[in-house]
Design a protein around this motif. Structure first.
Motif, mmCIF file in Angstrom:
data_model
loop_
_atom_site.group_PDB
_atom_site.id
_atom_site.type_symbol
_atom_site.label_atom_id
_atom_site.label_comp_id
_atom_site.label_asym_id
_atom_site.label_seq_id
_atom_site.Cartn_x
_atom_site.Cartn_y
_atom_site.Cartn_z
ATOM 1 N N SER A 33 29.356 17.413 40.568
ATOM 2 C CA SER A 33 30.755 17.075 40.057
ATOM 3 C C SER A 33 30.596 16.035 39.022
ATOM 4 O O SER A 33 29.745 15.147 39.024
ATOM 5 C CB SER A 33 31.788 16.752 41.081
ATOM 6 O OG SER A 33 31.465 15.605 41.770
ATOM 7 N N MET A 34 31.304 15.821 38.226
ATOM 8 C CA MET A 34 31.552 14.880 37.214
ATOM 9 C C MET A 34 32.967 14.324 37.054
ATOM 10 O O MET A 34 33.966 15.204 37.416
ATOM 11 C CB MET A 34 31.092 15.307 35.654
ATOM 12 C CG MET A 34 29.662 15.651 35.694
ATOM 13 S SD MET A 34 28.967 16.197 34.049
ATOM 14 C CE MET A 34 28.991 14.290 33.177
ATOM 15 N N ALA A 35 33.026 13.014 36.658
ATOM 16 C CA ALA A 35 34.425 12.347 36.709
ATOM 17 C C ALA A 35 34.513 11.210 35.574
ATOM 18 O O ALA A 35 33.508 10.953 35.073
ATOM 19 C CB ALA A 35 34.743 11.785 38.186
ATOM 20 N N TRP A 36 35.776 11.029 35.683
ATOM 21 C CA TRP A 36 36.030 9.743 34.583
ATOM 22 C C TRP A 36 36.484 8.622 35.487
ATOM 23 O O TRP A 36 37.516 9.181 36.024
ATOM 24 C CB TRP A 36 36.834 10.249 33.565
ATOM 25 C CG TRP A 36 36.325 11.187 32.460
ATOM 26 C CD1 TRP A 36 36.193 12.501 32.392
ATOM 27 C CD2 TRP A 36 35.556 10.739 31.203
ATOM 28 N NE1 TRP A 36 35.607 13.026 31.179
ATOM 29 C CE2 TRP A 36 35.287 12.046 30.751
ATOM 30 C CE3 TRP A 36 35.321 9.738 30.791
ATOM 31 C CZ2 TRP A 36 34.359 12.071 29.370
ATOM 32 C CZ3 TRP A 36 34.349 9.701 29.641
ATOM 33 C CH2 TRP A 36 34.008 10.767 29.242
ATOM 34 N N ALA A 40 40.440 -1.306 33.135
ATOM 35 C CA ALA A 40 41.140 -2.552 32.335
ATOM 36 C C ALA A 40 40.805 -3.855 32.610
ATOM 37 O O ALA A 40 40.299 -4.265 33.840
ATOM 38 C CB ALA A 40 42.666 -2.119 32.450
ATOM 39 N N PRO A 41 40.893 -4.670 31.746
ATOM 40 C CA PRO A 41 40.499 -6.354 31.983
ATOM 41 C C PRO A 41 41.168 -6.903 33.165
ATOM 42 O O PRO A 41 42.576 -6.595 33.190
ATOM 43 C CB PRO A 41 40.839 -6.969 30.653
ATOM 44 C CG PRO A 41 40.725 -5.675 29.575
ATOM 45 C CD PRO A 41 41.211 -4.778 30.311
ATOM 46 N N GLY A 42 40.547 -7.283 34.063
ATOM 47 C CA GLY A 42 40.898 -8.095 35.261
ATOM 48 C C GLY A 42 41.571 -7.198 36.166
ATOM 49 O O GLY A 42 42.033 -7.594 37.435
ATOM 50 N N LYS A 43 41.077 -5.685 36.356
ATOM 51 C CA LYS A 43 41.496 -4.738 37.311
ATOM 52 C C LYS A 43 40.100 -4.249 37.678
ATOM 53 O O LYS A 43 39.248 -4.211 37.039
ATOM 54 C CB LYS A 43 42.487 -3.831 36.330
ATOM 55 C CG LYS A 43 43.695 -4.480 36.162
ATOM 56 C CD LYS A 43 44.690 -3.329 35.810
ATOM 57 C CE LYS A 43 46.020 -3.918 35.421
ATOM 58 N NZ LYS A 43 47.157 -2.809 35.183
ATOM 59 N N GLU A 44 40.298 -3.566 39.072
ATOM 60 C CA GLU A 44 39.525 -2.752 39.287
ATOM 61 C C GLU A 44 39.120 -1.400 38.687
ATOM 62 O O GLU A 44 40.142 -0.765 38.101
ATOM 63 C CB GLU A 44 39.514 -2.662 40.806
ATOM 64 C CG GLU A 44 39.643 -3.849 41.717
ATOM 65 C CD GLU A 44 39.625 -3.427 43.239
ATOM 66 O OE1 GLU A 44 39.650 -4.424 43.916
ATOM 67 O OE2 GLU A 44 39.771 -2.430 43.631
ATOM 68 N N ARG A 45 37.994 -0.976 38.872
ATOM 69 C CA ARG A 45 37.657 0.605 38.346
ATOM 70 C C ARG A 45 38.544 1.417 39.068
ATOM 71 O O ARG A 45 38.543 1.575 40.287
ATOM 72 C CB ARG A 45 36.283 0.715 38.491
ATOM 73 C CG ARG A 45 35.864 1.894 37.379
ATOM 74 C CD ARG A 45 34.322 2.017 37.559
ATOM 75 N NE ARG A 45 33.612 0.845 36.687
ATOM 76 C CZ ARG A 45 32.646 0.850 36.287
ATOM 77 N NH1 ARG A 45 31.515 2.103 36.669
ATOM 78 N NH2 ARG A 45 31.976 -0.236 35.729
ATOM 79 N N GLU A 46 39.152 2.325 38.294
ATOM 80 C CA GLU A 46 39.906 3.436 38.915
ATOM 81 C C GLU A 46 39.585 5.003 38.588
ATOM 82 O O GLU A 46 39.116 5.019 37.536
ATOM 83 C CB GLU A 46 41.446 3.100 38.954
ATOM 84 C CG GLU A 46 41.948 3.222 37.338
ATOM 85 C CD GLU A 46 43.319 2.791 37.282
ATOM 86 O OE1 GLU A 46 44.127 2.613 38.085
ATOM 87 O OE2 GLU A 46 43.754 2.894 36.013
ATOM 88 N N PHE A 47 39.734 5.800 39.245
ATOM 89 C CA PHE A 47 39.425 7.184 39.481
ATOM 90 C C PHE A 47 40.748 7.392 38.363
ATOM 91 O O PHE A 47 41.949 7.431 38.491
ATOM 92 C CB PHE A 47 39.788 7.922 40.431
ATOM 93 C CG PHE A 47 39.893 9.331 40.373
ATOM 94 C CD1 PHE A 47 40.879 10.204 40.627
ATOM 95 C CD2 PHE A 47 38.639 9.889 40.194
ATOM 96 C CE1 PHE A 47 40.740 11.480 40.436
ATOM 97 C CE2 PHE A 47 38.648 11.497 40.155
ATOM 98 C CZ PHE A 47 39.919 12.226 40.171
ATOM 99 N N VAL A 48 40.148 8.670 37.253
ATOM 100 C CA VAL A 48 41.207 9.289 36.318
ATOM 101 C C VAL A 48 41.138 10.688 36.453
ATOM 102 O O VAL A 48 42.068 11.298 36.885
ATOM 103 C CB VAL A 48 40.617 8.644 34.767
ATOM 104 C CG1 VAL A 48 41.663 9.503 33.830
ATOM 105 C CG2 VAL A 48 40.607 7.250 34.783
ATOM 106 N N ALA A 49 39.884 11.458 36.546
ATOM 107 C CA ALA A 49 39.839 12.735 36.677
ATOM 108 C C ALA A 49 38.559 13.173 36.974
ATOM 109 O O ALA A 49 37.576 12.403 36.881
ATOM 110 C CB ALA A 49 40.404 13.182 35.514
ATOM 111 N N CYS A 96 31.978 7.712 32.353
ATOM 112 C CA CYS A 96 31.804 8.814 32.818
ATOM 113 C C CYS A 96 30.734 8.715 34.158
ATOM 114 O O CYS A 96 29.758 8.169 33.902
ATOM 115 C CB CYS A 96 31.187 9.692 31.818
ATOM 116 S SG CYS A 96 30.514 11.431 32.276
ATOM 117 N N ALA A 97 30.859 9.599 35.097
ATOM 118 C CA ALA A 97 30.272 9.700 36.239
ATOM 119 C C ALA A 97 29.542 11.010 36.678
ATOM 120 O O ALA A 97 30.343 11.909 36.672
ATOM 121 C CB ALA A 97 30.891 8.643 37.329
#
Length: 125
Positions: A33-36, A40-49, A96-97
């Motif tokens: 699978s691949m994901a996005w 954002a500044p000061g925030k944790e990385r979050e799942f998009v899609a 991208c991951a």
């Protein structure tokens, strides 16, 4: 080894659209699978899609549902993120991951073993 290269970020006004691309190269035959994700500044990385590489099933976060679409081109080893109706809250670095270890389509960042360098998306008000 897998290399991921994102492109398509930039500056856009509220209500505008951008299309991100992520091209994978190297040992891509084991892609599940691949994901996005975004951060954002000061925030944790979050799942998009995310998208399952074989079946094509897609998953998007609730906060982008109806605005963002994830798709893939298996022949080009490329995943896309079409982003519509952008607003300033979407401003972030988009990553991208690629997941080659877990046989499904996870939403947790730590389950992805390959990452791109990120592309900046800035939405002005």
């Amino acid at each position: 080894q897998v290399q991921l290269v994102e492109s398509g970020g930039g500056l856009v006004q509220t209500g505008g659209s951008l299309r991100l691309s992520c091209a994978a190269s190297g040992r891509t035959f084991s892609t599940n699978s691949m994901a996005w994700f975004r951060q954002a500044p000061g925030k944790e990385r979050e799942f998009v899609a995310a998208i399952n590489w074989r079946g094509g099933n897609t998953y998007v976060a609730d906060f982008v549902k109806g605005r963002f679409i994830v798709s893939r081109d298996n022949a080009k080893n490329t995943v896309y993120l079409q982003m519509n109706s952008l607003n300033p809250m979407d401003t972030a670095i988009y990553y991208c991951a690629l997941n080659s270890r877990i046989p499904n389509t996870p939403r947790l960042a730590n389950l992805y073993d390959n990452w791109g360098q990120g592309t900046q998306v800035t939405v002005s008000s």
